[in-house]
Enzyme design. Structure first.
Site, PDB file in Angstrom:
ATOM      1  N   THR A 149       1.023  -1.420   0.003  1.00 16.52           N
ATOM      2  CA  THR A 149       0.222   0.217   0.337  1.00 16.52           C
ATOM      3  C   THR A 149       1.049   1.491  -0.422  1.00 16.52           C
ATOM      4  OG1 THR A 149      -1.566  -1.179   1.099  1.00 16.52           O
ATOM      5  CG2 THR A 149      -2.063   1.117   1.467  1.00 16.52           C
ATOM      6  N   GLY A 188       2.764  -3.262   8.550  1.00 14.62           N
ATOM      7  CA  GLY A 188       3.084  -3.819   9.834  1.00 14.62           C
ATOM      8  C   GLY A 188       4.635  -3.171  10.347  1.00 14.62           C
ATOM      9  N   GLU A 431      -5.583  -5.651   3.807  1.00 11.56           N
ATOM     10  CA  GLU A 431      -6.509  -7.000   2.916  1.00 11.56           C
ATOM     11  C   GLU A 431      -7.639  -6.876   1.787  1.00 11.56           C
ATOM     12  OE1 GLU A 431      -3.171  -8.992   4.106  1.00 11.56           O
ATOM     13  OE2 GLU A 431      -3.487  -8.770   2.432  1.00 11.56           O
TER      14      GLU A 431
HETATM   15  C1  LIG Z   1      -4.213  -9.252  15.980  1.00 10.38           C
HETATM   16  C2  LIG Z   1      -4.438  -8.915  14.895  1.00 10.38           C
HETATM   17  C3  LIG Z   1      -4.190  -9.701  14.579  1.00 10.38           C
HETATM   18  C4  LIG Z   1      -3.890 -10.241  13.373  1.00 10.38           C
HETATM   19  C5  LIG Z   1      -3.657  -9.311  11.807  1.00 10.38           C
HETATM   20  C6  LIG Z   1      -2.640  -8.803  12.507  1.00 10.38           C
HETATM   21  C7  LIG Z   1      -2.046  -8.292  11.748  1.00 10.38           C
HETATM   22  C8  LIG Z   1      -2.273  -7.980  10.180  1.00 10.38           C
HETATM   23  C9  LIG Z   1      -3.014  -6.322   9.504  1.00 10.38           C
HETATM   24  C10 LIG Z   1      -2.572  -6.444   8.291  1.00 10.38           C
HETATM   25  C11 LIG Z   1      -2.120  -7.141   7.359  1.00 10.38           C
HETATM   26  C12 LIG Z   1      -2.708  -5.851   6.299  1.00 10.38           C
HETATM   27  C13 LIG Z   1      -1.856  -5.815   4.969  1.00 10.38           C
HETATM   28  C14 LIG Z   1      -2.145  -5.108   3.631  1.00 10.38           C
HETATM   29  O1  LIG Z   1      -3.689  -4.570   3.664  1.00 10.38           O
HETATM   30  S1  LIG Z   1      -1.727  -6.074   2.641  1.00 10.38           S
HETATM   31  C15 LIG Z   1      -2.140  -4.592   1.725  1.00 10.38           C
HETATM   32  C16 LIG Z   1      -3.845  -5.838   1.003  1.00 10.38           C
HETATM   33  N1  LIG Z   1      -4.243  -4.768  -0.064  1.00 10.38           N
HETATM   34  C17 LIG Z   1      -4.751  -5.204  -0.676  1.00 10.38           C
HETATM   35  O2  LIG Z   1      -5.700  -5.871  -0.640  1.00 10.38           O
HETATM   36  C18 LIG Z   1      -5.633  -4.503  -2.257  1.00 10.38           C
HETATM   37  C19 LIG Z   1      -6.428  -4.721  -2.611  1.00 10.38           C
HETATM   38  N2  LIG Z   1      -6.746  -4.021  -4.159  1.00 10.38           N
HETATM   39  C20 LIG Z   1      -6.993  -6.092  -5.192  1.00 10.38           C
HETATM   40  O3  LIG Z   1      -6.282  -6.979  -4.588  1.00 10.38           O
HETATM   41  C21 LIG Z   1      -7.094  -5.481  -6.363  1.00 10.38           C
HETATM   42  O4  LIG Z   1      -6.703  -4.454  -6.454  1.00 10.38           O
HETATM   43  C22 LIG Z   1      -8.189  -5.591  -6.835  1.00 10.38           C
HETATM   44  C23 LIG Z   1      -8.372  -7.045  -6.853  1.00 10.38           C
HETATM   45  C24 LIG Z   1      -9.512  -4.782  -5.934  1.00 10.38           C
HETATM   46  C25 LIG Z   1      -8.503  -5.224  -7.907  1.00 10.38           C
HETATM   47  O5  LIG Z   1      -6.659  -5.307  -9.014  1.00 10.38           O
HETATM   48  P1  LIG Z   1      -6.910  -5.173 -10.432  1.00 10.38           P
HETATM   49  O6  LIG Z   1      -7.326  -3.966 -10.695  1.00 10.38           O
HETATM   50  O7  LIG Z   1      -5.466  -5.871 -10.770  1.00 10.38           O
HETATM   51  O8  LIG Z   1      -8.371  -6.741 -11.327  1.00 10.38           O
HETATM   52  P2  LIG Z   1      -9.509  -6.495 -11.706  1.00 10.38           P
HETATM   53  O9  LIG Z   1      -9.335  -5.655 -13.078  1.00 10.38           O
HETATM   54  O10 LIG Z   1     -10.975  -6.270 -11.093  1.00 10.38           O
HETATM   55  O11 LIG Z   1      -9.474  -7.643 -12.353  1.00 10.38           O
HETATM   56  C26 LIG Z   1      -8.771  -8.581 -12.953  1.00 10.38           C
HETATM   57  C27 LIG Z   1      -8.687 -10.536 -12.535  1.00 10.38           C
HETATM   58  O12 LIG Z   1      -7.880 -10.809 -11.700  1.00 10.38           O
HETATM   59  C28 LIG Z   1      -9.023 -11.246 -11.007  1.00 10.38           C
HETATM   60  N3  LIG Z   1      -8.279 -11.231 -10.212  1.00 10.38           N
HETATM   61  C29 LIG Z   1      -8.184 -10.429  -9.039  1.00 10.38           C
HETATM   62  N4  LIG Z   1      -7.047 -11.199  -7.789  1.00 10.38           N
HETATM   63  C30 LIG Z   1      -7.583 -11.665  -8.091  1.00 10.38           C
HETATM   64  C31 LIG Z   1      -6.925 -12.476  -7.255  1.00 10.38           C
HETATM   65  N5  LIG Z   1      -6.411 -12.567  -5.858  1.00 10.38           N
HETATM   66  N6  LIG Z   1      -6.860 -14.096  -7.400  1.00 10.38           N
HETATM   67  C32 LIG Z   1      -7.482 -14.304  -8.437  1.00 10.38           C
HETATM   68  N7  LIG Z   1      -7.451 -13.500  -9.674  1.00 10.38           N
HETATM   69  C33 LIG Z   1      -7.680 -11.772  -9.141  1.00 10.38           C
HETATM   70  C34 LIG Z   1     -10.525 -10.663 -10.753  1.00 10.38           C
HETATM   71  O13 LIG Z   1     -11.586 -11.913 -11.161  1.00 10.38           O
HETATM   72  C35 LIG Z   1     -10.863 -10.407 -12.534  1.00 10.38           C
HETATM   73  O14 LIG Z   1     -11.141 -11.655 -13.062  1.00 10.38           O
HETATM   74  P3  LIG Z   1     -11.995 -11.459 -14.491  1.00 10.38           P
HETATM   75  O15 LIG Z   1     -13.499 -10.822 -13.871  1.00 10.38           O
HETATM   76  O16 LIG Z   1     -12.392 -12.618 -14.443  1.00 10.38           O
HETATM   77  O17 LIG Z   1     -10.881 -10.952 -15.386  1.00 10.38           O
HETATM   78  C1  LIG Z   2      -4.228  -1.469  10.483  1.00 14.55           C
HETATM   79  C2  LIG Z   2      -3.626  -1.897   9.427  1.00 14.55           C
HETATM   80  C3  LIG Z   2      -2.976  -2.601   8.894  1.00 14.55           C
HETATM   81  C4  LIG Z   2      -2.437  -2.942   7.186  1.00 14.55           C
HETATM   82  N1  LIG Z   2      -1.829  -3.316   7.317  1.00 14.55           N
HETATM   83  C5  LIG Z   2      -1.064  -2.968   6.159  1.00 14.55           C
HETATM   84  C6  LIG Z   2       0.463  -3.885   5.689  1.00 14.55           C
HETATM   85  O1  LIG Z   2       0.911  -4.040   6.138  1.00 14.55           O
HETATM   86  N2  LIG Z   2       0.955  -3.397   4.126  1.00 14.55           N
HETATM   87  C7  LIG Z   2       0.460  -2.909   3.163  1.00 14.55           C
HETATM   88  O2  LIG Z   2       0.835  -2.972   2.312  1.00 14.55           O
HETATM   89  N3  LIG Z   2      -0.745  -2.634   4.015  1.00 14.55           N
HETATM   90  C8  LIG Z   2      -1.930  -2.491   4.598  1.00 14.55           C
HETATM   91  N4  LIG Z   2      -3.044  -1.463   4.815  1.00 14.55           N
HETATM   92  C9  LIG Z   2      -3.000  -1.608   3.773  1.00 14.55           C
HETATM   93  C10 LIG Z   2      -4.747  -1.695   3.657  1.00 14.55           C
HETATM   94  O3  LIG Z   2      -4.288  -2.922   3.274  1.00 14.55           O
HETATM   95  C11 LIG Z   2      -5.431  -0.677   2.429  1.00 14.55           C
HETATM   96  O4  LIG Z   2      -5.798   0.046   3.569  1.00 14.55           O
HETATM   97  C12 LIG Z   2      -6.158  -1.580   2.060  1.00 14.55           C
HETATM   98  O5  LIG Z   2      -6.357  -1.858   1.072  1.00 14.55           O
HETATM   99  C13 LIG Z   2      -7.468  -0.207   1.846  1.00 14.55           C
HETATM  100  O6  LIG Z   2      -6.744   0.320   0.595  1.00 14.55           O
HETATM  101  P1  LIG Z   2      -6.974   2.212   1.195  1.00 14.55           P
HETATM  102  O7  LIG Z   2      -6.022   2.398   1.660  1.00 14.55           O
HETATM  103  O8  LIG Z   2      -6.116   2.750  -0.470  1.00 14.55           O
HETATM  104  O9  LIG Z   2      -8.379   2.288   0.932  1.00 14.55           O
HETATM  105  P2  LIG Z   2      -9.418   2.981  -0.734  1.00 14.55           P
HETATM  106  O10 LIG Z   2      -9.664   2.453  -1.432  1.00 14.55           O
HETATM  107  O11 LIG Z   2      -8.747   4.466  -0.773  1.00 14.55           O
HETATM  108  O12 LIG Z   2     -10.806   3.189   0.453  1.00 14.55           O
HETATM  109  C14 LIG Z   2     -11.836   4.065   0.503  1.00 14.55           C
HETATM  110  C15 LIG Z   2     -12.903   4.127   0.442  1.00 14.55           C
HETATM  111  O13 LIG Z   2     -13.282   4.624  -1.129  1.00 14.55           O
HETATM  112  C16 LIG Z   2     -13.877   2.528  -1.373  1.00 14.55           C
HETATM  113  N5  LIG Z   2     -13.568   2.429  -2.522  1.00 14.55           N
HETATM  114  C17 LIG Z   2     -12.242   2.335  -3.530  1.00 14.55           C
HETATM  115  N6  LIG Z   2     -11.836   1.558  -4.546  1.00 14.55           N
HETATM  116  C18 LIG Z   2     -13.656   1.370  -4.498  1.00 14.55           C
HETATM  117  C19 LIG Z   2     -14.456   0.373  -6.118  1.00 14.55           C
HETATM  118  N7  LIG Z   2     -13.053   0.297  -6.957  1.00 14.55           N
HETATM  119  N8  LIG Z   2     -15.031   0.791  -6.095  1.00 14.55           N
HETATM  120  C20 LIG Z   2     -16.008   1.325  -4.849  1.00 14.55           C
HETATM  121  N9  LIG Z   2     -15.671   1.424  -4.073  1.00 14.55           N
HETATM  122  C21 LIG Z   2     -14.314   2.161  -3.843  1.00 14.55           C
HETATM  123  C22 LIG Z   2     -13.944   1.765  -0.880  1.00 14.55           C
HETATM  124  O14 LIG Z   2     -14.657   0.900  -0.726  1.00 14.55           O
HETATM  125  C23 LIG Z   2     -13.294   2.824   0.712  1.00 14.55           C
HETATM  126  O15 LIG Z   2     -15.559   3.417   1.098  1.00 14.55           O
HETATM  127  C24 LIG Z   2      -2.789  -1.664   6.825  1.00 14.55           C
HETATM  128  C25 LIG Z   2      -4.170  -0.431   6.702  1.00 14.55           C
HETATM  129  C26 LIG Z   2      -4.513  -0.892   8.069  1.00 14.55           C
HETATM  130  C27 LIG Z   2      -5.818  -0.430   8.490  1.00 14.55           C
END
Ligand SMILES: CC/C=C\C/C=C\C/C=C\C/C=C/C(=O)SCCNC(=O)CCNC(=O)[C@H](O)C(C)(C)COP(=O)(O)OP(=O)(O)OC[C@H]1O[C@@H](n2cnc3c(N)ncnc32)[C@H](O)[C@@H]1OP(=O)(O)O
Ligand SMILES: Cc1cc2nc3c(=O)[nH]c(=O)nc-3n(C[C@H](O)[C@H](O)[C@H](O)COP(=O)(O)OP(=O)(O)OC[C@H]3O[C@@H](n4cnc5c(N)ncnc54)[C@H](O)[C@@H]3O)c2cc1C
Length: 666
Positions: A149, A188, A431
């Site tokens: 991110t 993190g 996530e």
């Molecule tokens: C005490 C608490 C206890 C434990 C926890 C403690 C700590 C842990 C805390 C935090 C850790 C957090 C870590 C993070 O947050 S890491 C960052 C995570 N970020 C995200 O999740 C980002 C979300 N965004 C996405 O995944 C993609 O951008 C998104 C899927 C929304 C869109 O991707 P993209 O634009 O490339 O794809 P589309 O055009 O929408 O779709 C194309 C196509 O691809 C398929 N697709 C998408 N994702 C996947 C996948 N993962 N696997 C397989 N296929 C995938 C999608 O279905 C489309 O398919 P089709 O419709 O056939 O074209």
């Molecule tokens: C506690 C915590 C720990 C984290 N740890 C990590 C980490 O270890 N590593 C890491 O890489 N990231 C980490 N993250 C980041 C996290 O993965 C992102 O915050 C998360 O994926 C959401 O993305 P954003 O913040 O860009 O939200 P945004 O995408 O900006 O979302 C803002 C609003 O816009 C809306 N929106 C955005 N896109 C769309 C769409 N296509 N259609 C409709 N609505 C939409 C959402 O629904 C939401 O309401 C962490 C976040 C938190 C809060």
């Protein structure tokens, strides 16, 4: 020697009422007697490590002290774990996850190391890369995080701005953060803990962009821990929760890493700069799929923690009279209280059961991918997205409901409910943001609907669409099986409506993307309904499966819980069922009674059921939820730890209050 206190009498009586063997359920929830024994043994060792006991409760420490204490304790935890694992098999990941709460009250700054850094090396690295990095990472000679991110982009990862430009002359990638929005933000442990990270960056070769890829990057000197030249790194500051997670920012300025540091299990960059495409570019997102699956299990545990606290407290707490002249009742005897709490227990079971099959599905996909087969990947992606979204959201609601069920004392930090809420609610966003993930599933559902209309065979999780198209809605019966069919009808109906809404907008001349946006409220509703149908169906199936292998008394209780879950959601979504299924008003009236009957049936087992989660006091860290029920004594003991209670008169009296009062008297 630690003082042994008497168990609260109400809890003693509650435990005597229990109709099933608590231990048997603990073994079942843990996945077997051996797992429980391993967990208890490890937790017992931790309990006796003196250095892990906090002299001052964490909540009174400053931001900096709290972090330093968390690092200190996490290092001790890691050493204890290493010693434990030297003598026997490696601890199961869920047992390590649970034990962590006995050590760090909030989130460990090392969490991302085992949670995402190591799994990404395994999932995205070639065998050579794994051989190079894994031994060091597993031994924690290097500590890492997952830096994806950025300030400007979290959801839309194709829009990430960090660049990795290949320099064929030196066989290196040059990492850059061109703008402030390109800075990594959130990972993190990144703030001040880790020395490595997986960085997700846009790959450029000879001026051409090849999309995002993972790179393993050393960011700090292993000896001095100072950021390496070209690295700007720091902590992002206080958040709603996650006080000790040490979330950080990271920027690169012409920072060079060797070619071998791009994780190349999928796509590759050869020495001369040739780009070799992987089997499927979405495999780069693999770690996220794994973590989303795990969040279903985390949600089960967080719900179990809150349920344990609130149910035990409700058994101990007496408030008001049901009838004049009678003693004040245990608040657990108010039906409204049972309505708040028993669904918390059932929800935890629903998520545990869901995780069991979802994790198997995940392993199967990983195995298939190893054989270059990816047929089940889209279904797994769709399932992991909607189940992550629904389980984390439900867990957030349930934890807050448990806090409310504890009245004023639930608002005390010492109840631990605020911290549990802090990390539960964070999971709704991290996530993959909640709505965004529901929309990913909706995308799959729209395709599935189209396939169903074309008469194609569908994947098992959406096969109900074909049944729905083929048959008239079946006659309603208030049985769990028919109600689950009803949830599938709701999902199918909403999927059809969302599909038709898109078509309507397209026919009216909108682009598909605009039509999608215009229908997106319906799309997320369809996705939620699909999740609920999957959760109820899976929970029911798993319960039926396990019921044959447990004692009849336990099978009965498990059956009460699954019925409660299904009836609760029937009543919550009665409007939808009235629209999309054959349920009638009279059926709903019968189910309301059924729900009340189920609450009464579960009532004698409520404390036994939360005891079976087997969450030790050290893990719960709650004045309200401890096993012995010494609620009031603990609240007072914890209050006495406040630094403000360490002196009879605080200096602010002499400095400010006294002059202020004097002036007021004049
Ligand atoms: C005490 C608490 C206890 C434990 C926890 C403690 C700590 C842990 C805390 C935090 C850790 C957090 C870590 C993070 O947050 S890491 C960052 C995570 N970020 C995200 O999740 C980002 C979300 N965004 C996405 O995944 C993609 O951008 C998104 C899927 C929304 C869109 O991707 P993209 O634009 O490339 O794809 P589309 O055009 O929408 O779709 C194309 C196509 O691809 C398929 N697709 C998408 N994702 C996947 C996948 N993962 N696997 C397989 N296929 C995938 C999608 O279905 C489309 O398919 P089709 O419709 O056939 O074209
Ligand atoms: C506690 C915590 C720990 C984290 N740890 C990590 C980490 O270890 N590593 C890491 O890489 N990231 C980490 N993250 C980041 C996290 O993965 C992102 O915050 C998360 O994926 C959401 O993305 P954003 O913040 O860009 O939200 P945004 O995408 O900006 O979302 C803002 C609003 O816009 C809306 N929106 C955005 N896109 C769309 C769409 N296509 N259609 C409709 N609505 C939409 C959402 O629904 C939401 O309401 C962490 C976040 C938190 C809060």
């Amino acid at each position: 020697m630690a003082t042994v206190h008497k168990i609260n009498e109400d809890l003693v009586k509650e435990r005597q009422k229990c109709t099933f063997n608590v231990q048997e359920l603990t073994y079942l929830l843990d996945g077997g007697e051996e797992v429980t024994k391993e967990r208890r043994e490890f937790e017992n060792i931790l309990r006796n490590v003196k250095e892990l006991q906090d002299e001052v409760p964490e909540v009174y420490l400053s931001h900096k002290e709290r972090y330093e204490n968390a690092v200190r304790k996490t290092c001790i935890l890691q050493n204890v774990r290493n010693d434990f694992e030297k003598k026997r098999e490696v601890l199961s990941p869920r047992n390590i996850f649970r034990a962590g709460y006995a050590v760090i009250k909030d989130v460990s700054p090392f969490f991302l190391h085992n949670g995402m850094f190591v799994p990404t090396i395994i999932g995205q690295g070639t065998p050579e890369q794994q051989a190079e990095w894994l031994p060091k990472a597993k031994a924690m000679a290097i500590i890492g995080t997952y830096a994806q991110t950025e300030l400007g982009h979290g959801t839309f990862i194709r829009g990430l701005e960090t660049t990795a430009t290949y320099d064929a002359k030196t066989e290196e990638f040059i990492l850059n953060s061109p703008k402030v929005t390109s800075y990594k933000w959130w990972p993190g442990g990144l703030g001040t803990t880790v020395n490595h990270c997986i960085t997700v960056a846009q790959l450029y070769i000879n001026g051409k962009k090849y999309g995002i890829h993972p790179f393993i990057v050393q960011i700090r000197d292993l000896e001095t821990h100072k950021p390496l030249p070209g690295i700007k790194v720091g902590e992002i500051g206080p958040k709603m929760g996650f006080a000790t997670a040490n979330n950080g920012f990271l920027g690169f300025q012409n920072f060079r890493i060797p070619r071998k540091n791009m994780l190349m299990k999928n796509a590759q960059v050869l020495k001369d700069g040739t780009f070799v495409k992987g089997m499927n570019e979405k495999l780069t997102y693999g770690t996220m799929v794994m973590v989303r699956v795990n969040i279903v299990s985390d949600s089960a545990f967080h719900t179990a923690m809150a349920a344990t606290i609130a149910v035990r407290y409700a058994a101990v707490r007496h408030q008001s009279q049901l009838k004049a002249k009678e003693p004040e009742v245990q608040i657990i005897d108010y039906l409204t209280q049972q309505h708040k709490l028993f669904i918390a227990i059932a929800t935890s079971h629903a998520f545990s059961n869901t995780y069991t099959w979802l994790y198997q599905a995940y392993l199967k996909v990983v195995e298939d991918l190893g054989k270059q087969k990816q047929d089940h990947l889209p279904e797994l992606h769709a399932l992991s997205c909607c189940l992550k979204a629904t389980s984390s959201r439900d867990a957030g609601v349930i934890v807050e409901q448990c806090r409310l069920a504890c009245g004023g004392h639930g608002y005390m930090a010492s109840s631990n409910l605020p911290i549990i809420y802090g990390y539960t609610t964070a999971a709704i966003t991290y996530e993959g943001e909640h709505t965004v993930l529901l929309l990913q599933t909706a995308r799959y559902l729209m395709k599935a609907w189209m396939s169903a209309l074309e008469g194609k065979v569908l994947a098992p999780s959406v096969a109900y669409l074909v049944d729905w198209l083929k048959s008239d809605k079946q006659r309603w019966q208030n049985t769990p099986e028919v109600i689950v069919k009803g949830f599938q009808h709701v999902a199918a109906g909403k999927i059809k409506d969302a599909f038709d809404a898109i078509q309507k907008h397209v026919k009216a001349g909108k682009d598909y993307e605009d039509a999608w946006n215009l229908a997106s409220v319906q799309l997320i509703k369809a996705s939620e309904a699909h999740s609920r149908a999957i959760l109820c169906d899976g929970y029911l199936r798993e319960t039926v499966r396990t019921s044959s292998s447990v004692s009849p008394s336990l099978a009965k209780v498990l059956n009460h819980l699954v019925q409660l879950y299904i009836v609760y959601w029937t009543l919550e979504t009665a409007g939808d069922l009235l629209v999309y299924s054959n349920i009638g008003k009279d059926d709903i009236a019968v189910l309301k009674e059924k729900y009340e009957e189920l609450l009464a049936l579960i009532r004698p087992n409520a404390v036994g059921l939360v005891d079976a989660f087997d969450i030790s006091d050290e893990i719960l860290q709650s004045t309200l939820g401890s096993y012995d029920g010494r609620v009031y004594e603990r609240l007072m003991e914890e209050a006495m730890k406040s630094p403000l209670n360490k002196e009879p008169v605080n200096q602010s009296f002499h400095k400010y209050l006294k002059p202020f009062i004097k002036k007021a008297k004049l």
